[in-house]
Design an enzyme around this catalytic site. Structure first.
Site, mmCIF file in Angstrom:
data_model
loop_
_atom_site.group_PDB
_atom_site.id
_atom_site.type_symbol
_atom_site.label_atom_id
_atom_site.label_comp_id
_atom_site.label_asym_id
_atom_site.label_seq_id
_atom_site.Cartn_x
_atom_site.Cartn_y
_atom_site.Cartn_z
ATOM 1 N N ALA A 63 -29.133 -12.114 -12.668
ATOM 2 C CA ALA A 63 -30.293 -11.293 -12.282
ATOM 3 C C ALA A 63 -31.348 -11.367 -13.378
ATOM 4 O O ALA A 63 -31.028 -11.610 -14.538
ATOM 5 C CB ALA A 63 -29.851 -9.843 -12.102
ATOM 6 N N GLY A 104 -25.193 -12.112 -12.034
ATOM 7 C CA GLY A 104 -25.501 -12.214 -10.608
ATOM 8 C C GLY A 104 -25.290 -13.624 -10.063
ATOM 9 O O GLY A 104 -25.013 -13.804 -8.871
ATOM 10 N N GLU A 107 -21.772 -13.822 -9.270
ATOM 11 C CA GLU A 107 -21.530 -12.941 -8.117
ATOM 12 C C GLU A 107 -21.944 -13.651 -6.825
ATOM 13 O O GLU A 107 -21.232 -13.608 -5.823
ATOM 14 C CB GLU A 107 -22.307 -11.633 -8.285
ATOM 15 N N GLU A 127 -22.207 -8.463 -17.751
ATOM 16 C CA GLU A 127 -22.980 -7.230 -17.535
ATOM 17 C C GLU A 127 -22.604 -6.111 -18.496
ATOM 18 O O GLU A 127 -23.449 -5.338 -18.929
ATOM 19 C CB GLU A 127 -22.802 -6.740 -16.089
#
Ligand code: 3HC
Ligand code: NAI
Length: 703
Positions: A63, A104, A107, A127
């Site tokens: 992200a 992300g 993910e 994270e």
């Protein structure tokens, strides 16, 4: 479509390539681009599958952290929505991973139906290091692929693993030495041809069903992580999410993860940890040095002096695979240095932290030398002899005669003027400070000291060396003690004054420990050895103004032969083989006597006063160093304190911490302390100005 995504087809496979340099972060435009491309593939009957890959050096860094807590971060499709749509996609989607796929990005990959990685790809969910939990399904899908125990290690640990290990764990499906996109396209074609519904990670139940039978693993893990996670919120939040993955249906677990993510991302700890992340990267940007500044490749190095620091610095080069000569004046010194190095490596081998082969490889890169012949063909010399200006000048004069043109001449001095050292050469532009911290082979901080004449090329090379040696380099200017040790001074001084006024060393140490430091100032002094500070104080005694307050206690402790842990006595006592400090009544009596001698009436001192007295003066001095230009930016000071002295990362470093309190308040307290205790605590001009203007250090550096 956005130009942050490239889209092509390979036969019947749609190929989506992330193209958002430098790390292909999933910004709003990238997310929208991926979704649009997927929709295009859906609408095209000629296409049977999709492959997602990244351009440049890596798949993606996850992200876009800069979008956290901004409207762009939630702009539709947000990351969780994109990931849900990818998993639900009716045609097979294959992730083609190379370089790095973290956060992300991993993910998303776990929601793809298959994952192929180039050999050596680094995969992980870091994270937790930003004070959050993976917030786009990572805590729910990972346990379904690798089981809860491995997921705990990866998510709570936050450390990336290599593709080869990921394959063994079941996180990915294939590791290839050949072109990863070709391999992913081939796999996509194969699974599309086989037909049937795509394999969806959220529907995999075997691992979590098995883990449900062993609820104790979570409690055991919490116990195991307690020391490392002290003071932190997000590691515990990660455990809760993984526990939810095991105990709740997928959709409920996902909702729990989302709630937890939102709570964490808004927390003060996460903001501090995000600050730390960007501060570390910002410290690599220095006026006058650009990407195009020429650097000298460092193929060979030499270290002069094989004492405490020289031996550690030599190991840093060997660890980085750089051949290095270690130079001493006499054979016994050289033998001692080599013995120290060998012993340190052997200790790592014994503790299982290093293989015997790796130790042998490092030892083979180190050449012990007497005399200076060895420096003739090196690209870099680091001088680490006694802290004596005339000796250092003599050595730099010799280096100037012998070293190749353009070689970097660095000194590890901790207190001496680098400009004066440079003046003993005819090439001051090649002279720079490389100030390592003890133990040099362990501590990550490296102060890179820019002298008046240091050229941009020398500085750029020094910064690159820092990276090669896996250090956190921070460029600072010339000043007594530079930034790190200079700022340590008021911290130590105030802690000593506090004990004269009524606190005890153990109370001060407890308050600082509870704030999040690994240990308080008195334990730190004992660990470092009290003789170091003693020698510095002796050298400075002649120039200290009579009127300046001075605590004699530390000197008296040294005069008793108590040099800290190494003599099993210092501010504390230490039992044989133990590093645990034991309060000593003899020291308590000595402190009380010192208070009485100076007419100080001992009083009850609150924990809050201790915190403020120890930390505000160093923030104040930090502001002074910004004014002087010795530190370039407040965030550099934060990086120095986090990596040099263990300032808790989740507090963001002293300057960020002060900003959170508000500089108006910090200034008000400093002014009060100044009025009570005198000139050593006078608020600096920059702190006063920012407080009056209602601004922060962050605002000041953004100017
Ligand atoms: N978002 C925004 N910017 C990022 C970024 C990210 N995820 N990752 C890196 N950057 C920026 C850096 O700030 C730096 O910017 P600068 O040049 O302006 O200083 C630039 O990209 C290059 O970064 P590095 O110097 O770190 O590059 P490296 O090549 O050394 O390392 C990396 C690449 C391994 C990807 C490393 O940058 C990294 O670890 N990034 C962070 C990874 C991370 O924590 N991702 C998780 C994000 S949270 C998430 O995905 C949320 C989800 O769970 C909901
Ligand atoms: P040390 O006393 O352990 O080692 C100095 C070594 O230099 C000795 O082994 C000595 O034999 C050798 N030496 C002296 N003259 C020499 C010469 N002409 N040629 C080759 N070798 C010579 O000292 P230490 O602690 O390693 O400090 C070295 C330097 O590093 C100093 O400038 C010190 O200020 C600095 N420093 C020390 C730190 C520490 O924690 N000890 C931390 C950061 C910097």
């Amino acid at each position: 479509m956005t130009d942050l995504i490239q889209y092509t087809t390979r036969g019947a496979v749609g190929l989506i390539t992330l193209a958002n340099p430098p790390v292909n972060a999933f910004s709003a435009a990238v997310r929208a681009g991926v979704l649009e491309a997927l929709e295009g593939i859906m609408a095209d009957d000629a296409l049977t599958a999709a492959v997602i890959t990244g351009s440049g050096k890596l798949f993606s860094g996850g992200a876009d952290i800069r979008e956290f807590n901004t409207p762009a971060g939630m702009q539709s499709p947000n990351l969780p929505e994109l990931i849900e749509k990818t998993e639900a996609f009716p045609k097979p989607v294959v992730a083609a991973l190379h370089g790095t796929a973290v956060g992300g990005a991993l993910e998303l990959s776990m929601a793809c139906h298959y994952r192929v990685a180039a050999a050596g790809t680094r995969l992980g969910l870091p994270e937790v290091t930003l004070g959050i939990v993976p917030g786009a399904g990572g805590t729910q899908r990972m346990p379904r692929l690798v089981g809860a125990e491995a997921a705990l290690d990866l998510i709570v640990g936050g450390r990336p693993i290599k593709a080869e290990e990921a394959l063994e764990l079941g996180l990915i499906d294939e590791v290839v030495e050949s072109d990863v996109v070709d391999a992913a396209v081939a796999l996509a074609e194969k699974v599309a041809a086989e037909g049937g519904p795509p394999r969806r990670t959220s529907e995999l139940e075997d691992r979590v069903t098995a883990d449900r039978e062993r609820p104790e693993i979570f409690e055991e893990y919490r116990k195991k992580m307690a020391r490392k996670a002290r003071g932190l919120e997000s590691p515990y939040a990660c455990v809760e999410c993984i526990e939810a993955a095991v105990n709740k249906p997928f959709a409920e677990g996902l909702a729990f993860e989302r709630e937890t993510f939102v709570r964490c991302v808004e927390s003060a700890q996460s903001k501090a940890l995000q600050h730390a992340f960007f501060a570390e990267r910002e410290s690599g940007k220095v006026p006058g040095v650009t990407k195009d500044t020429a650097t000298r490749p460092i193929e060979r190095a030499a270290v002069i002096g094989g004492g405490t620091m020289g031996a550690g610095i030599t190991m840093c080069f060997a660890n980085a695979g750089i051949p290095v000569s270690i130079i001493e004046v006499a054979q016994d010194g050289l033998d001692r240095a080599m013995k120290t190095i060998e012993g340190t490596y052997a200790g790592s081998v014994n503790r299982g932290r290093m293989s015997q082969d790796a130790m042998d490889a490092c030892m083979s890169l180190i050449t012990p030398s007497l005399g200076y012949d060895a420096v003739a063909d090196v690209d870099l010399v680091v001088e680490a002899v006694f802290e004596d200006m005339s000796l250092k000048k003599e050595i730099f004069g010799k280096l100037d005669e012998i070293c190749a043109e353009g070689a970097i001449l660095a000194t590890n001095t901790s207190t001496l003027d680098i400009n004066e050292i440079a003046s003993s050469t005819a090439r001051p532009e090649s002279v720079v400070g490389l100030h390592f911290f003890s133990p040099a082979n362990v501590m990550r901080l490296l102060e890179i000291v820019r002298g008046e004449a240091t050229s941009p090329e020398t500085l750029a090379t020094a910064m690159r060396i820092g990276k090669t040696l896996r250090k956190q380099g921070v460029v600072v200017g010339v000043r007594n003690g530079f930034v790190a040790n200079g700022m340590m001074l008021p911290y130590i001084r105030e802690s000593e004054f506090l004990v004269e006024e009524g606190a005890t060393p153990e109370q001060v140490d407890r308050v600082i420990f509870e704030f999040g430091f690994p240990m308080g100032p008195f334990q730190t002094m004992d660990m470092a050895g009290l003789d170091v500070g003693w020698r510095i104080r002796q050298a400075a005694a002649a120039t200290r103004p009579e009127s300046e307050r001075y605590s004699p206690v530390a000197d008296r402790i040294c005069e008793m032969g108590r040099m800290g842990l190494k003599t099993k006595a210092g501010w504390y006592l230490y039992e044989e083989g133990s590093r645990t400090p034991v309060p000593d009544p003899e020291i308590a009596a000595m402190i009380e006597a010192a208070s009485a001698e100076q007419g100080i009436e001992r009083r009850e001192i609150s924990d809050q006063e201790i915190l403020v007295r120890c930390l505000y003066p160093l923030v104040n001095l930090g502001a002074g160093m910004l004014e002087e230009g010795v530190a370039l930016r407040p965030s550099d000071i934060d990086v120095i304190w986090m990596h040099g002295f263990g300032f808790p990362r989740y507090q963001g470093g002293p300057m960020f911490w002060a900003d959170q309190i508000g500089l108006g308040e910090v200034h008000r307290v400093m002014q009060e302390l100044y009025e009570q205790h005198g000139e050593l605590l006078q608020p600096t001009a920059l702190l006063t100005q920012l407080a009056q203007e209602g601004r922060s250090f962050g605002d000041w550096s953004a100017e």
